[in-house]
Design an enzyme around this catalytic site. Structure first.
Site, PDB file in Angstrom:
ATOM      1  N   ILE A  59       5.133   3.499   5.096  1.00 42.10           N
ATOM      2  CA  ILE A  59       5.313   2.950   6.309  1.00 42.10           C
ATOM      3  C   ILE A  59       5.063   1.317   5.896  1.00 42.10           C
ATOM      4  CG2 ILE A  59       4.365   2.341   8.602  1.00 42.10           C
ATOM      5  CD1 ILE A  59       3.074   5.137   8.723  1.00 42.10           C
ATOM      6  N   PRO A  60       6.467   1.037   6.016  1.00 36.34           N
ATOM      7  CA  PRO A  60       6.665  -0.404   5.071  1.00 36.34           C
ATOM      8  C   PRO A  60       5.985  -1.812   5.843  1.00 36.34           C
ATOM      9  CG  PRO A  60       8.780   0.092   5.951  1.00 36.34           C
ATOM     10  CD  PRO A  60       7.844   1.351   6.556  1.00 36.34           C
ATOM     11  N   CYS A  61       4.887  -1.794   5.992  1.00 37.23           N
ATOM     12  CA  CYS A  61       4.139  -2.985   6.597  1.00 37.23           C
ATOM     13  C   CYS A  61       4.526  -4.369   5.827  1.00 37.23           C
ATOM     14  CB  CYS A  61       2.870  -2.920   6.993  1.00 37.23           C
ATOM     15  SG  CYS A  61       1.979  -2.184   5.741  1.00 37.23           S
ATOM     16  N   HIS A  62       4.803  -3.965   4.616  1.00 39.68           N
ATOM     17  CA  HIS A  62       4.996  -5.143   3.534  1.00 39.68           C
ATOM     18  C   HIS A  62       6.440  -5.785   3.966  1.00 39.68           C
ATOM     19  CE1 HIS A  62       7.253  -1.805   1.891  1.00 39.68           C
ATOM     20  NE2 HIS A  62       7.935  -2.501   1.506  1.00 39.68           N
ATOM     21  N   ARG A  63       7.152  -5.104   4.863  1.00 38.82           N
ATOM     22  CA  ARG A  63       8.566  -5.830   5.105  1.00 38.82           C
ATOM     23  C   ARG A  63       8.196  -6.871   6.308  1.00 38.82           C
ATOM     24  NH1 ARG A  63      11.967  -0.270   5.002  1.00 38.82           N
ATOM     25  NH2 ARG A  63      11.675   0.259   2.542  1.00 38.82           N
TER      26      ARG A  63
END
Length: 360
Positions: A319-323
């Site tokens: 779940i790409p919260c880094h984006r």
């Protein structure tokens, strides 16, 4: 950015170890599987066989892999240049590595907490709390890394000679293996090595519940909340979801995968789940601001709540919260560390730019 050590580098490092080459001081640390300690390249101790060595670029990586600092070469300090305060703290942690430190503990050692923390940070490049947490987590992670074999061995002995195993594991996972009720939900935990450092994966036989870097601040509390919410026991082991995410992470880091198929279990409020679902819609190689994310959800003024939900994500990378970044282009926060967030964003952008993958 964390780097993976190549086979060629390992051979070079091992030769430097045999020669006690001072030019490699600070370049790497060697951990010895048979003794459980890690050393500097110039350690005077008898040299281990190559197959018994693991190499790390930082002391923190060695700590998180469950190794303790060698008492002969003192890899966490420069020879004869460590203060009595720092030496006392290191010794205190080694006497009780499972201890959770408070300000009162510094007072009990007749130390000023702020001074001790400052000296520790200056000497080791990490805070004292990071060091203590690394040792504590490392002990429990070692059990996870070795999987079912450790559980079986300890059950066979009834913990008669290894209460430390029970104590360390239970402090992280919430219950000793012998205390498991057959009616409890069973989750399994596994250690996954990645180019950005080791990760902890926890899953049922069907779904992945947690994927985090093992040095993430607050990881122990995350595991505890997960265990209590599900009324579950967590034991070392492998499941199909863990095997799948291990393979998918390998492909992701090599630039061969842009979307994960590992089945996920999302535990959160309805709002949090909506935020996490929106995160998964951000295209690989792109970023959004917190404000943009809120607007796309029809919650224009809720960008702070969106940011908080991002921070509650327990499935790093998938779940790409880094984006998600700040509106001004700065990185913002990231539970796994801003150096990792920067690496992940750059990795995805560079992979997409190279055209090595199809983004249809």
């Amino acid at each position: 950015m964390l780097k993976k050590i190549t086979k060629i580098q390992k051979k070079v490092f091992y030769q430097a170890l045999l020669e006690k080459n001072k030019n490699y001081e600070g370049k790497f640390f060697v951990a010895v599987k048979t003794t459980g300690v890690f050393c500097r390249p110039t350690c005077p101790a008898l040299k281990p066989k190559f197959e018994n060595c693991e190499f790390y670029l930082t002391a923190q990586e060695a700590l998180l892999a469950s190794f303790r600092p060698c008492k002969r070469c003192r890899p966490l300090s420069h020879p004869n240049e460590v203060s009595d305060t720092v030496r006392a703290l290191v010794d205190a942690v080694e006497k009780n590595p499972e201890k959770r430190w408070t300000n009162q503990d510094f007072k009990d050692l007749s130390m000023d907490a702020s001074t001790a923390r400052r000296q520790f940070k200056k000497r080791f490049g990490m805070t004292f709390i990071e060091y203590a947490r690394g040792r504590r987590m490392g002990i429990a992670m070692k059990k996870i890394r070795h999987g079912d074999r450790v559980i079986e061995a300890q059950l066979d002995t009834g913990y008669t000679s290894s209460s430390g195993f029970r104590d360390a594991f239970s402090k992280i996972m919430g219950a000793a293996p012998t205390a498991f009720d057959k009616h409890l939900k069973i989750l399994k935990a596994s250690w996954i090595d990645t180019p950005l450092g080791p990760m902890l994966a926890i899953s049922s036989e069907k779904e992945l519940y947690l994927l985090e870097f093992v040095d993430r601040r607050g990881l122990e509390r995350e595991v505890e909340r997960l265990r209590l919410k599900l009324k579950a026991a967590i034991i070392p082991g492998q499941t199909n979801p863990i095997k799948l995410i291990t393979q998918e992470l390998k492909e992701y880091f090599s630039g061969k995968l842009t979307a994960f198929k590992t089945p996920l279990a999302l535990l959160g409020s309805d709002f949090q789940k909506k935020v996490w679902q929106e995160l998964q819609l951000i295209p690989y190689g792109e970023t959004r601001s917190y404000a943009e994310q809120a607007r796309l959800m029809g919650k224009d003024k809720a960008f702070r709540a969106v940011a908080n939900a991002n921070g509650s994500n327990q499935l790093a990378i998938i779940i790409p919260c880094h984006r998600v970044i700040q509106s001004n282009g700065s990185l913002g926060g990231y539970g796994g560390g801003l150096h990792r967030k920067k690496w992940l964003i750059n990795h995805e952008k560079e992979t997409r730019r190279s055209g090595s993958l199809s983004f249809l």
